[in-house]
Design a protein around this motif. Sequence first.
Motif, PDB file in Angstrom:
ATOM      1  N   LEU A 240     -13.654 -44.861  -2.298  1.00 25.52           N
ATOM      2  CA  LEU A 240     -14.638 -43.795  -2.077  1.00 25.52           C
ATOM      3  C   LEU A 240     -14.046 -42.404  -2.221  1.00 25.52           C
ATOM      4  O   LEU A 240     -14.774 -41.409  -2.140  1.00 25.52           O
ATOM      5  N   LEU A 241     -12.738 -42.316  -2.424  1.00 27.83           N
ATOM      6  CA  LEU A 241     -12.098 -41.005  -2.545  1.00 27.83           C
ATOM      7  C   LEU A 241     -12.594 -40.260  -3.776  1.00 27.83           C
ATOM      8  O   LEU A 241     -12.822 -40.861  -4.833  1.00 27.83           O
ATOM      9  N   SER A 242     -12.745 -38.967  -3.622  1.00 26.43           N
ATOM     10  CA  SER A 242     -13.098 -38.122  -4.767  1.00 26.43           C
ATOM     11  C   SER A 242     -11.817 -37.852  -5.567  1.00 26.43           C
ATOM     12  O   SER A 242     -10.859 -37.278  -5.050  1.00 26.43           O
ATOM     13  N   ARG A 243     -11.816 -38.278  -6.827  1.00 28.47           N
ATOM     14  CA  ARG A 243     -10.620 -38.105  -7.673  1.00 28.47           C
ATOM     15  C   ARG A 243     -11.060 -37.510  -9.020  1.00 28.47           C
ATOM     16  O   ARG A 243     -11.156 -38.211 -10.027  1.00 28.47           O
ATOM     17  N   PRO A 244     -11.318 -36.212  -9.053  1.00 27.10           N
ATOM     18  CA  PRO A 244     -11.852 -35.593 -10.276  1.00 27.10           C
ATOM     19  C   PRO A 244     -10.893 -35.625 -11.454  1.00 27.10           C
ATOM     20  O   PRO A 244     -11.323 -35.470 -12.602  1.00 27.10           O
ATOM     21  N   ARG A 245      -9.605 -35.817 -11.193  1.00 25.61           N
ATOM     22  CA  ARG A 245      -8.627 -35.817 -12.282  1.00 25.61           C
ATOM     23  C   ARG A 245      -8.055 -37.207 -12.546  1.00 25.61           C
ATOM     24  O   ARG A 245      -6.957 -37.344 -13.067  1.00 25.61           O
ATOM     25  N   ILE A 246      -8.794 -38.235 -12.158  1.00 23.99           N
ATOM     26  CA  ILE A 246      -8.295 -39.598 -12.339  1.00 23.99           C
ATOM     27  C   ILE A 246      -8.147 -39.920 -13.825  1.00 23.99           C
ATOM     28  O   ILE A 246      -8.956 -39.488 -14.658  1.00 23.99           O
ATOM     29  N   ARG A 247      -7.122 -40.652 -14.157  1.00 27.89           N
ATOM     30  CA  ARG A 247      -6.872 -41.027 -15.546  1.00 27.89           C
ATOM     31  C   ARG A 247      -7.645 -42.296 -15.915  1.00 27.89           C
ATOM     32  O   ARG A 247      -8.203 -42.974 -15.057  1.00 27.89           O
ATOM     33  N   ASP A 248      -7.589 -42.608 -17.190  1.00 30.55           N
ATOM     34  CA  ASP A 248      -8.215 -43.829 -17.695  1.00 30.55           C
ATOM     35  C   ASP A 248      -7.305 -45.010 -17.395  1.00 30.55           C
ATOM     36  O   ASP A 248      -6.197 -45.099 -17.927  1.00 30.55           O
ATOM     37  N   HIS A 249      -7.758 -45.906 -16.525  1.00 27.65           N
ATOM     38  CA  HIS A 249      -6.947 -47.063 -16.123  1.00 27.65           C
ATOM     39  C   HIS A 249      -7.463 -48.361 -16.746  1.00 27.65           C
ATOM     40  O   HIS A 249      -7.126 -49.453 -16.272  1.00 27.65           O
ATOM     41  N   SER A 250      -8.242 -48.257 -17.783  1.00 22.60           N
ATOM     42  CA  SER A 250      -8.804 -49.459 -18.396  1.00 22.60           C
ATOM     43  C   SER A 250      -7.730 -50.347 -19.020  1.00 22.60           C
ATOM     44  O   SER A 250      -7.923 -51.547 -19.175  1.00 22.60           O
ATOM     45  N   GLY A 251      -6.585 -49.764 -19.372  1.00 20.22           N
ATOM     46  CA  GLY A 251      -5.506 -50.551 -19.972  1.00 20.22           C
ATOM     47  C   GLY A 251      -4.468 -51.030 -18.974  1.00 20.22           C
ATOM     48  O   GLY A 251      -3.423 -51.564 -19.368  1.00 20.22           O
ATOM     49  N   CYS A 252      -4.732 -50.872 -17.689  1.00 21.56           N
ATOM     50  CA  CYS A 252      -3.774 -51.276 -16.653  1.00 21.56           C
ATOM     51  C   CYS A 252      -3.992 -52.745 -16.268  1.00 21.56           C
ATOM     52  O   CYS A 252      -5.076 -53.295 -16.437  1.00 21.56           O
ATOM     53  N   GLY A 253      -2.936 -53.353 -15.734  1.00 21.94           N
ATOM     54  CA  GLY A 253      -3.013 -54.739 -15.280  1.00 21.94           C
ATOM     55  C   GLY A 253      -3.196 -54.824 -13.782  1.00 21.94           C
ATOM     56  O   GLY A 253      -3.404 -53.821 -13.099  1.00 21.94           O
ATOM     57  N   ASP A 254      -3.087 -56.043 -13.247  1.00 14.90           N
ATOM     58  CA  ASP A 254      -3.256 -56.245 -11.811  1.00 14.90           C
ATOM     59  C   ASP A 254      -2.085 -55.676 -11.018  1.00 14.90           C
ATOM     60  O   ASP A 254      -2.229 -55.344  -9.838  1.00 14.90           O
ATOM     61  N   ILE A 255      -0.919 -55.575 -11.654  1.00 18.38           N
ATOM     62  CA  ILE A 255       0.273 -55.130 -10.939  1.00 18.38           C
ATOM     63  C   ILE A 255       0.749 -53.764 -11.420  1.00 18.38           C
ATOM     64  O   ILE A 255       0.984 -52.860 -10.623  1.00 18.38           O
ATOM     65  N   LEU A 256       0.873 -53.586 -12.735  1.00 24.04           N
ATOM     66  CA  LEU A 256       1.427 -52.354 -13.270  1.00 24.04           C
ATOM     67  C   LEU A 256       0.348 -51.429 -13.802  1.00 24.04           C
ATOM     68  O   LEU A 256      -0.609 -51.865 -14.433  1.00 24.04           O
ATOM     69  N   CYS A 257       0.548 -50.129 -13.547  1.00 20.27           N
ATOM     70  CA  CYS A 257      -0.338 -49.092 -14.068  1.00 20.27           C
ATOM     71  C   CYS A 257       0.258 -48.548 -15.356  1.00 20.27           C
ATOM     72  O   CYS A 257       1.420 -48.129 -15.387  1.00 20.27           O
ATOM     73  N   ASN A 258      -0.513 -48.569 -16.425  1.00 13.52           N
ATOM     74  CA  ASN A 258      -0.050 -48.067 -17.724  1.00 13.52           C
ATOM     75  C   ASN A 258      -0.654 -46.714 -18.086  1.00 13.52           C
ATOM     76  O   ASN A 258      -0.414 -46.193 -19.175  1.00 13.52           O
ATOM     77  N   ALA A 259      -1.436 -46.133 -17.165  1.00 17.15           N
ATOM     78  CA  ALA A 259      -2.140 -44.892 -17.472  1.00 17.15           C
ATOM     79  C   ALA A 259      -1.204 -43.699 -17.602  1.00 17.15           C
ATOM     80  O   ALA A 259      -1.597 -42.666 -18.144  1.00 17.15           O
ATOM     81  N   TYR A 260       0.030 -43.838 -17.104  1.00 21.12           N
ATOM     82  CA  TYR A 260       0.949 -42.709 -17.119  1.00 21.12           C
ATOM     83  C   TYR A 260       2.115 -42.920 -18.086  1.00 21.12           C
ATOM     84  O   TYR A 260       3.107 -42.193 -18.041  1.00 21.12           O
ATOM     85  N   GLN A 261       2.007 -43.919 -18.951  1.00 15.44           N
ATOM     86  CA  GLN A 261       3.047 -44.144 -19.942  1.00 15.44           C
ATOM     87  C   GLN A 261       3.027 -43.023 -20.987  1.00 15.44           C
ATOM     88  O   GLN A 261       1.972 -42.519 -21.357  1.00 15.44           O
ATOM     89  N   THR A 262       4.203 -42.640 -21.461  1.00 10.40           N
ATOM     90  CA  THR A 262       4.304 -41.577 -22.465  1.00 10.40           C
ATOM     91  C   THR A 262       5.156 -42.049 -23.634  1.00 10.40           C
ATOM     92  O   THR A 262       6.022 -42.906 -23.485  1.00 10.40           O
ATOM     93  N   ASP A 263       4.898 -41.456 -24.782  1.00  8.84           N
ATOM     94  CA  ASP A 263       5.664 -41.731 -25.997  1.00  8.84           C
ATOM     95  C   ASP A 263       6.344 -40.421 -26.404  1.00  8.84           C
ATOM     96  O   ASP A 263       5.679 -39.455 -26.798  1.00  8.84           O
ATOM     97  N   GLU A 264       7.674 -40.390 -26.282  1.00  6.54           N
ATOM     98  CA  GLU A 264       8.397 -39.144 -26.538  1.00  6.54           C
ATOM     99  C   GLU A 264       8.210 -38.628 -27.959  1.00  6.54           C
ATOM    100  O   GLU A 264       8.280 -37.429 -28.203  1.00  6.54           O
ATOM    101  N   THR A 265       7.977 -39.523 -28.900  1.00  5.27           N
ATOM    102  CA  THR A 265       7.871 -39.087 -30.298  1.00  5.27           C
ATOM    103  C   THR A 265       6.629 -38.228 -30.530  1.00  5.27           C
ATOM    104  O   THR A 265       6.598 -37.431 -31.472  1.00  5.27           O
ATOM    105  N   ILE A 266       5.603 -38.392 -29.699  1.00  7.30           N
ATOM    106  CA  ILE A 266       4.369 -37.618 -29.884  1.00  7.30           C
ATOM    107  C   ILE A 266       4.022 -36.816 -28.621  1.00  7.30           C
ATOM    108  O   ILE A 266       2.896 -36.345 -28.471  1.00  7.30           O
TER     109      ILE A 266
END
Length: 521
Positions: free
Chosen positions: A11-37
Amino acid sequence: MAADDLAFASLLSRPRIRDHSGCGDILCNAYQTDETIYTTKHVEDGCECNFVGVSTSILIDALSKDKVPKIVITEYLELKVVSGHDYPYIAVSHVWADGLGNPFTNALPMCQLRRLRYFANKLYLMLNPASTPTGSPVGLWMDTLCIPVNANAKAYRKKAIQLLGKTFNEANAVLILDRELEVVESATSSFLELGLHILCSGWIKRLWTLQEASLASEAHGASKIYLQMRDEAFLYQKYDRDRRAAWRIDDQTTEIQAEERGLLNDYGVMLELGAQVPSIHAMRDMREGWSPFRVIYNALEHRSTSKAEDIPVCVAFLMGKNVSTILSATGMEQRMAEFYMVMREVPHGVIWCERPQKLSIKPFRWAPLSITACPQSAFMGQEAGICDSAGLHVRYRGFIFHESYEWNEGGTFPRAFNIISAETGEVLGQLSRPRQRAPWEIPLQQNLAVIMRQDAHPGILPTAAFVVVEATAGEDHEALTTEYVCRLVGYMYFQSFNQVQADGTSFRGHVTAADQMWCIT
């Protein structure tokens, strides 16, 4: 988190929440970065202010003297490096996915520097009210500006990583920047709400922030971690008893009951925060019967990193180990091999983990590529094997198949069979593979043996490991036995004779001593 905490968190208000559609049950992938781009961000979209950087040679000069380089941001947004031991500074811990990193040069946009200067000065004045704004500006340490990224400075990049313990211990405070937390009003939020915001933040899901927070929380025997909220920097481990009692559920709930309920919720959140950010003391000074791997598992379980090869470096560093050999290794497998040797004492449970991907390099083919891919029960036991350049040395009772067998090439063991002592004819028990689990097709071959666990937990971990004995090592004069050098080829479950029927397929062999030594490669 408990079910009621999860419900409240939803129920928390999180206006800046990222897209977590690609995350799994254990690991969050929403904050992964690619240094080349990767793109370093400005404070506001559309801003095109200039980047201001730090000279690599100046950073190298400080690091070569084992000093922590601190950045002073002047009123005119110029950057100066100071390395004096007594110069006050704030260390910044941030989420790279928020855009405050720079993999190409030690520089940030002027708008970000202005913002960092404001945050650092405000926090320092809060901690030191006697200080005056006209005094020397407080210094700032931030990986983006203080760890060399130039390709010709790799040795000093390693040096900066080795100095991280000193960096966070000597900082006057550590300021956490997370774009989700920066829109939360700390003054009007309950401790439970603030704690859940932190537990849901990107900052607490990243690997390197674990190291930064754990190092900081241990400094000088007191926590000094502050999270930048919308209104102020908030000391995250502080439980403010001056806050109002928890809201009443209904008119029947007394003020005392509401306060009690609030305390219980707050306590649960504090425990969860402690598990997510364990202290250095908790990781290095284990209570009796605990393995450091158990604490490592809890801390890493829900964290991720864009570079998997950073995991062994970060964890070994937290454990107070020398990470130089790990940093010098290339690739995830080599670094994990070095990690296990640096740790030296490895819980026996890791060799019974049948499902995780193992290292492919000898003599570490027994070793999980990822610690958190093992079930947590693998680290619950009190016993540990010794890992060195020869392999993992353990002591277990074993069963060596009779050398007279002429195995059919290409054949495999049946799903279930009895094992019988060649010396006494006694049926020792049955080895089997549960039908609901993915079967191991264990080939029939010479020099085959079985290592059997005595502290069996049926259904959680296998209780019998099949190995091929490839050599014998020198005698252990104390135990009056030789050590078998072997490699793992599969797993089954063992049940003693009083638990099974004696009929069915049987194989004969020799039973080893209960403390037989095995070197698994």
